[in-house]
Design an enzyme around this catalytic site. Structure first.
Site, PDB file in Angstrom:
ATOM      1  N   HIS A 122      35.687   8.836  34.392  1.00  0.00           N
ATOM      2  CA  HIS A 122      35.053   9.187  33.121  1.00  0.00           C
ATOM      3  C   HIS A 122      33.567   8.868  33.196  1.00  0.00           C
ATOM      4  O   HIS A 122      33.204   7.815  33.720  1.00  0.00           O
ATOM      5  CB  HIS A 122      35.681   8.375  31.981  1.00  0.00           C
ATOM      6  CG  HIS A 122      34.989   8.592  30.680  1.00  0.00           C
ATOM      7  ND1 HIS A 122      35.191   9.724  29.914  1.00  0.00           N
ATOM      8  CD2 HIS A 122      34.064   7.831  30.018  1.00  0.00           C
ATOM      9  CE1 HIS A 122      34.428   9.641  28.839  1.00  0.00           C
ATOM     10  NE2 HIS A 122      33.739   8.502  28.874  1.00  0.00           N
TER      11      HIS A 122
ATOM     12  N   ILE B 181      34.429  42.433  40.803  1.00  0.00           N
ATOM     13  CA  ILE B 181      33.084  42.755  41.293  1.00  0.00           C
ATOM     14  C   ILE B 181      32.188  43.149  40.120  1.00  0.00           C
ATOM     15  O   ILE B 181      31.058  42.660  39.996  1.00  0.00           O
ATOM     16  CB  ILE B 181      33.145  43.875  42.354  1.00  0.00           C
ATOM     17  CG1 ILE B 181      33.797  43.321  43.633  1.00  0.00           C
ATOM     18  CG2 ILE B 181      31.757  44.444  42.636  1.00  0.00           C
ATOM     19  CD1 ILE B 181      33.815  44.254  44.819  1.00  0.00           C
TER      20      ILE B 181
HETATM   21  P1  FAD Z   1      36.740  41.308  56.216  1.00  0.00           P
HETATM   22  O1  FAD Z   1      35.947  40.195  55.701  1.00  0.00           O
HETATM   23  O2  FAD Z   1      36.550  42.657  55.582  1.00  0.00           O
HETATM   24  O3  FAD Z   1      36.433  41.416  57.774  1.00  0.00           O
HETATM   25  C1  FAD Z   1      36.936  42.449  58.563  1.00  0.00           C
HETATM   26  C2  FAD Z   1      36.059  42.581  59.786  1.00  0.00           C
HETATM   27  O4  FAD Z   1      36.677  43.482  60.707  1.00  0.00           O
HETATM   28  C3  FAD Z   1      34.671  43.176  59.494  1.00  0.00           C
HETATM   29  O5  FAD Z   1      33.675  42.344  60.021  1.00  0.00           O
HETATM   30  C4  FAD Z   1      34.692  44.545  60.189  1.00  0.00           C
HETATM   31  O6  FAD Z   1      33.418  44.909  60.696  1.00  0.00           O
HETATM   32  C5  FAD Z   1      35.679  44.283  61.325  1.00  0.00           C
HETATM   33  N1  FAD Z   1      36.343  45.488  61.845  1.00  0.00           N
HETATM   34  C6  FAD Z   1      36.970  46.473  61.160  1.00  0.00           C
HETATM   35  N2  FAD Z   1      37.517  47.362  62.011  1.00  0.00           N
HETATM   36  C7  FAD Z   1      37.223  46.945  63.267  1.00  0.00           C
HETATM   37  C8  FAD Z   1      37.510  47.440  64.566  1.00  0.00           C
HETATM   38  N3  FAD Z   1      38.243  48.540  64.748  1.00  0.00           N
HETATM   39  N4  FAD Z   1      37.045  46.756  65.625  1.00  0.00           N
HETATM   40  C9  FAD Z   1      36.302  45.612  65.460  1.00  0.00           C
HETATM   41  N5  FAD Z   1      36.015  45.108  64.252  1.00  0.00           N
HETATM   42  C10 FAD Z   1      36.477  45.748  63.173  1.00  0.00           C
HETATM   43  N6  FAD Z   1      36.764  36.884  47.974  1.00  0.00           N
HETATM   44  C11 FAD Z   1      36.854  35.599  47.561  1.00  0.00           C
HETATM   45  O7  FAD Z   1      37.851  34.938  47.862  1.00  0.00           O
HETATM   46  N7  FAD Z   1      35.859  35.012  46.837  1.00  0.00           N
HETATM   47  C12 FAD Z   1      34.752  35.696  46.468  1.00  0.00           C
HETATM   48  O8  FAD Z   1      33.868  35.146  45.809  1.00  0.00           O
HETATM   49  C13 FAD Z   1      34.628  37.056  46.874  1.00  0.00           C
HETATM   50  N8  FAD Z   1      33.546  37.757  46.537  1.00  0.00           N
HETATM   51  C14 FAD Z   1      33.426  39.051  46.973  1.00  0.00           C
HETATM   52  C15 FAD Z   1      32.307  39.770  46.596  1.00  0.00           C
HETATM   53  C16 FAD Z   1      32.151  41.084  47.000  1.00  0.00           C
HETATM   54  C17 FAD Z   1      30.908  41.845  46.604  1.00  0.00           C
HETATM   55  C18 FAD Z   1      33.137  41.679  47.833  1.00  0.00           C
HETATM   56  C19 FAD Z   1      32.978  43.094  48.325  1.00  0.00           C
HETATM   57  C20 FAD Z   1      34.268  40.978  48.200  1.00  0.00           C
HETATM   58  C21 FAD Z   1      34.431  39.653  47.764  1.00  0.00           C
HETATM   59  N9  FAD Z   1      35.561  38.908  48.088  1.00  0.00           N
HETATM   60  C22 FAD Z   1      35.675  37.620  47.641  1.00  0.00           C
HETATM   61  C23 FAD Z   1      36.647  39.474  48.898  1.00  0.00           C
HETATM   62  C24 FAD Z   1      36.516  38.983  50.365  1.00  0.00           C
HETATM   63  O9  FAD Z   1      35.254  39.380  50.866  1.00  0.00           O
HETATM   64  C25 FAD Z   1      37.630  39.545  51.206  1.00  0.00           C
HETATM   65  O10 FAD Z   1      38.885  39.238  50.632  1.00  0.00           O
HETATM   66  C26 FAD Z   1      37.582  38.957  52.609  1.00  0.00           C
HETATM   67  O11 FAD Z   1      36.355  39.249  53.228  1.00  0.00           O
HETATM   68  C27 FAD Z   1      38.733  39.494  53.465  1.00  0.00           C
HETATM   69  O12 FAD Z   1      38.626  38.941  54.743  1.00  0.00           O
HETATM   70  P2  FAD Z   1      39.196  39.719  56.024  1.00  0.00           P
HETATM   71  O13 FAD Z   1      38.948  38.823  57.174  1.00  0.00           O
HETATM   72  O14 FAD Z   1      40.548  40.192  55.765  1.00  0.00           O
HETATM   73  O15 FAD Z   1      38.298  41.046  56.156  1.00  0.00           O
HETATM   74  P1  NAD Z   2      39.362  45.531  41.081  1.00  0.00           P
HETATM   75  O1  NAD Z   2      40.608  46.204  41.481  1.00  0.00           O
HETATM   76  O2  NAD Z   2      39.369  44.093  40.768  1.00  0.00           O
HETATM   77  O3  NAD Z   2      38.770  46.268  39.785  1.00  0.00           O
HETATM   78  C1  NAD Z   2      38.534  47.639  39.738  1.00  0.00           C
HETATM   79  C2  NAD Z   2      38.560  48.067  38.278  1.00  0.00           C
HETATM   80  O4  NAD Z   2      38.114  49.403  38.179  1.00  0.00           O
HETATM   81  C3  NAD Z   2      39.962  48.009  37.668  1.00  0.00           C
HETATM   82  O5  NAD Z   2      39.932  47.195  36.527  1.00  0.00           O
HETATM   83  C4  NAD Z   2      40.268  49.473  37.361  1.00  0.00           C
HETATM   84  O6  NAD Z   2      41.063  49.629  36.207  1.00  0.00           O
HETATM   85  C5  NAD Z   2      38.861  50.051  37.156  1.00  0.00           C
HETATM   86  N1  NAD Z   2      38.774  51.497  37.355  1.00  0.00           N
HETATM   87  C6  NAD Z   2      39.270  52.236  38.378  1.00  0.00           C
HETATM   88  N2  NAD Z   2      38.956  53.554  38.212  1.00  0.00           N
HETATM   89  C7  NAD Z   2      38.237  53.646  37.061  1.00  0.00           C
HETATM   90  C8  NAD Z   2      37.642  54.733  36.363  1.00  0.00           C
HETATM   91  N3  NAD Z   2      37.727  55.993  36.804  1.00  0.00           N
HETATM   92  N4  NAD Z   2      36.989  54.469  35.201  1.00  0.00           N
HETATM   93  C9  NAD Z   2      36.900  53.191  34.735  1.00  0.00           C
HETATM   94  N5  NAD Z   2      37.457  52.138  35.357  1.00  0.00           N
HETATM   95  C10 NAD Z   2      38.107  52.349  36.510  1.00  0.00           C
HETATM   96  O7  NAD Z   2      38.300  45.869  42.236  1.00  0.00           O
HETATM   97  P2  NAD Z   2      36.825  45.342  42.500  1.00  0.00           P
HETATM   98  O8  NAD Z   2      36.246  44.722  41.275  1.00  0.00           O
HETATM   99  O9  NAD Z   2      36.139  46.493  43.118  1.00  0.00           O
HETATM  100  O10 NAD Z   2      37.061  44.201  43.562  1.00  0.00           O
HETATM  101  C11 NAD Z   2      37.694  44.484  44.838  1.00  0.00           C
HETATM  102  C12 NAD Z   2      38.337  43.250  45.394  1.00  0.00           C
HETATM  103  O11 NAD Z   2      37.341  42.328  45.812  1.00  0.00           O
HETATM  104  C13 NAD Z   2      39.195  42.535  44.380  1.00  0.00           C
HETATM  105  O12 NAD Z   2      40.540  42.801  44.647  1.00  0.00           O
HETATM  106  C14 NAD Z   2      38.899  41.081  44.549  1.00  0.00           C
HETATM  107  O13 NAD Z   2      40.024  40.363  44.996  1.00  0.00           O
HETATM  108  C15 NAD Z   2      37.792  41.018  45.577  1.00  0.00           C
HETATM  109  N6  NAD Z   2      36.707  40.199  45.000  1.00  0.00           N
HETATM  110  C16 NAD Z   2      36.975  38.910  44.689  1.00  0.00           C
HETATM  111  C17 NAD Z   2      35.999  38.143  44.109  1.00  0.00           C
HETATM  112  C18 NAD Z   2      36.303  36.728  43.756  1.00  0.00           C
HETATM  113  O14 NAD Z   2      37.287  36.204  44.231  1.00  0.00           O
HETATM  114  N7  NAD Z   2      35.500  36.074  42.941  1.00  0.00           N
HETATM  115  C19 NAD Z   2      34.757  38.674  43.832  1.00  0.00           C
HETATM  116  C20 NAD Z   2      34.521  39.994  44.139  1.00  0.00           C
HETATM  117  C21 NAD Z   2      35.515  40.747  44.733  1.00  0.00           C
END
Ligand code: FAD
Ligand code: NAD
Length: 482
Positions: A457, A199
């Site tokens: 290519h 992130i």
């Molecule tokens: P979620 O997408 O978190 O969905 C869970 C849903 O459950 C939510 O809508 C929530 O409201 C609902 N919920 C929770 N509790 C309840 C309840 N009790 N009753 C009813 N509903 C409930 N992953 C990638 O692969 N590629 C990326 O580029 C990427 N970019 C990211 C960027 C950011 C900023 C962040 C934060 C994450 C990113 N991720 C990315 C990670 C990705 O978003 C998650 O891995 C993915 O959304 C997980 O899917 P999920 O269905 O498990 O959960």
């Molecule tokens: P992350 O676990 O990838 O990174 C968190 C980082 O924070 C680690 O490197 C850790 O060492 C550091 N950290 C923790 N405590 C700290 C401190 N006190 N001081 C300094 N550094 C510290 O988590 P994220 O970047 O928050 O992403 C969360 C999840 O969202 C990831 O696991 C990823 O799979 C998913 N995500 C995926 C994508 C993608 O697929 N392109 C994009 C965004 C998010």
């Protein structure tokens, strides 16, 4: 770190009762895919969602962040256009318009998913789901009614929530998390990213391209620590060239205010150090969200901290209950959640499906992009001392040269039997290109199949073959010393 609360359903209006074969809790990429797949297989399915269809990924994760990253990358192109003969003045940037575009993309996609669910016959029940025992889901709906859903099977897909570390000052003004970073009213003048994970690097890249002075503070010796070190080094080099300050081995301890700026206090290799900026983005990970299942946990649902324990059929330790996506937390990737959703749906509807984690792509949407699959070189050498490495620099690829995108390389690790053990790409379109190696790994192809496949290519994809050739010291398009 914060945890989700799990209040049980107290007195509400009398429950309306409905019956299903399968109820999915959470409509993120795991949940909605599971619901559609189960409906395709003939099940009567309901999906319960408390906040937004599409979950984290579509609303505040993958999609909105990629929409803004796309805009930032386009804006950055103006810096190098003169070299290509396009003598344009760099235009002003309108953050509000960019955020409007992002919101439009999110709306289109989330309404699309809602329509798909309906078209497949899935009942959408908006409200917070609580599962106290197998076979019963209660949903408290926003309008104050309660629904009681009786069901054969349940798939838990409540996803994850942003980790909120207990730093002093974490609740102060201008301290933001990824969700707020997608909605800023203006481009920040300066930004400190706490954490150097996925992130943080994506947002650092985005805001740097828009003109923000960015500082990354990461406690480990490397950003994106699980990634191929050579690839991360290349990203670090690129970031530094663009003016992003990177402080590794530096653990943040508190956030404060001084002279109208936010301050971040950390302990680095040379002792305490303080950074200051207009905004602080906290990105130190996400934790599984076991919301609404306290009753199941009390009944013995096996947990690993906040994650639900599952087997390769996505079955939990309670019969008829499955868990997928960030909640079961093998990885936190949307495409893995989707794959797990299909596996769980198939098993829940009487088929037999197993999840394999041997080959799933790990994309990072910086520019240049990063994508990897399988083992890193160090992991591969531990497993197979005879493993060979092929590296192909983008500068030796015609299409990359033509597109002025020569930063980075492809690295592929080939095992003793010619199988692909892993690959990492940093460079143009890496997140699309990785699919060829992922398919090869999944299908257990050897390098011969890739070598014998004629690639078009000039394309970026022909570099994937060239990297494989390089592992055998037979690259054609760049010279390799014997
Ligand atoms: P979620 O997408 O978190 O969905 C869970 C849903 O459950 C939510 O809508 C929530 O409201 C609902 N919920 C929770 N509790 C309840 C309840 N009790 N009753 C009813 N509903 C409930 N992953 C990638 O692969 N590629 C990326 O580029 C990427 N970019 C990211 C960027 C950011 C900023 C962040 C934060 C994450 C990113 N991720 C990315 C990670 C990705 O978003 C998650 O891995 C993915 O959304 C997980 O899917 P999920 O269905 O498990 O959960
Ligand atoms: P992350 O676990 O990838 O990174 C968190 C980082 O924070 C680690 O490197 C850790 O060492 C550091 N950290 C923790 N405590 C700290 C401190 N006190 N001081 C300094 N550094 C510290 O988590 P994220 O970047 O928050 O992403 C969360 C999840 O969202 C990831 O696991 C990823 O799979 C998913 N995500 C995926 C994508 C993608 O697929 N392109 C994009 C965004 C998010």
């Amino acid at each position: 770190m914060s945890t989700s609360s799990d209040t049980s359903n107290t007195a509400l209006a009398p429950a309306v009762e409905e019956t299903y074969d399968l109820v999915v809790i959470g409509a993120g990429p795991g949940g909605y895919v599971a619901a559609i797949r189960a409906a395709q297989l003939g099940a009567r399915v309901a999906i319960v969602e408390k906040q937004y269809i599409g979950g984290t990924c579509l609303n505040v994760g993958c999609i909105p962040s990629k929409a803004l990253l796309h805009i930032a990358e386009e804006y950055r192109r103006f810096d190098t256009m003169a070299e290509l003969g396009i003598m344009a003045q760099k235009p002003d940037f309108d953050m509000a318009a960019a955020v409007r575009h992002k919101a439009k993309v999110v709306k289109q996609l989330t309404s699309g998913v809602a329509s798909l669910l309906k078209a497949n016959g899935v009942t959408i029940v908006m409200g917070r789901g609580v599962v106290d025992e197998p076979g019963v889901v209660t949903v408290d709906q926003p309008e104050g009614t309660r629904k009681l859903l009786r069901t054969q099977k349940i798939i838990l897909a409540q996803g994850s929530v942003t980790a909120k570390p207990p730093f002093p000052g974490i609740d102060g003004a201008n301290v933001i998390f990824s969700t707020e970073a997608l909605e800023l009213p203006k481009v920040p003048e300066s930004l400190i990213c706490i954490g150097g994970g996925v992130i943080a690097v994506e947002f650092a890249c985005l805001f740097n391209a828009l003109g923000t002075k960015v500082t990354i503070v990461e406690m480990l010796p490397s950003m994106i620590a699980y990634e191929e070190p050579e690839v991360v080094k290349q990203l670090e080099k690129t970031f530094k060239k663009r003016g992003i300050a990177i402080h590794l081995n530096t653990r943040v301890e508190s956030i404060g205010d001084a002279n109208g700026q936010k301050t971040v206090t950390a302990v680095g290799p040379d002792g305490p150090i303080t950074f200051s900026a207009e905004y602080v983005l906290v990105a130190v990970g996400r934790g599984a969200n076991p919301e609404g299942i306290k009753g199941l946990i009390d009944r013995g649902l096996a947990m690993d901290r906040s994650r639900v324990v599952v087997n390769d059929k996505m079955e939990t330790t309670l019969p008829g209950i499955y868990a997928i996506g960030d909640l079961s937390g093998k990885t936190q990737l949307a495409h893995v959640a989707m794959a797990e959703g299909e596996v769980a749906a198939e098993n829940a509807t009487g088929q037999e499906a197993h999840m394999s984690y041997a080959a799933f792509p790990r994309p990072v949407y910086t520019f240049p992009e990063i994508a990897s699959v399988g083992l890193t070189e160090a992991q591969a050498r531990e497993q197979d001392p005879g493993a060979k490495v092929g590296t192909m620099p983008w500068v030796a690829n015609g299409k990359a040269l033509a597109a002025d995108a020569t930063e980075g390389f492809i690295k592929v690790i080939v095992g003793s039997y010619g199988e692909i053990l892993g690959a990492a790409i940093i460079g143009p379109d890496a997140t699309n290109l990785i699919t060829e190696y992922t398919l090869a790994m999944h299908g257990e192809l050897t390098v011969s199949e890739i070598n014998e496949t004629i690639h078009p290519h000039p394309t970026l994809s022909e570099a994937l073959r060239e990297a494989v050739l390089a592992a055998d010291k037979r690259a054609i398009h760049f010279y390799q010393r014997k």
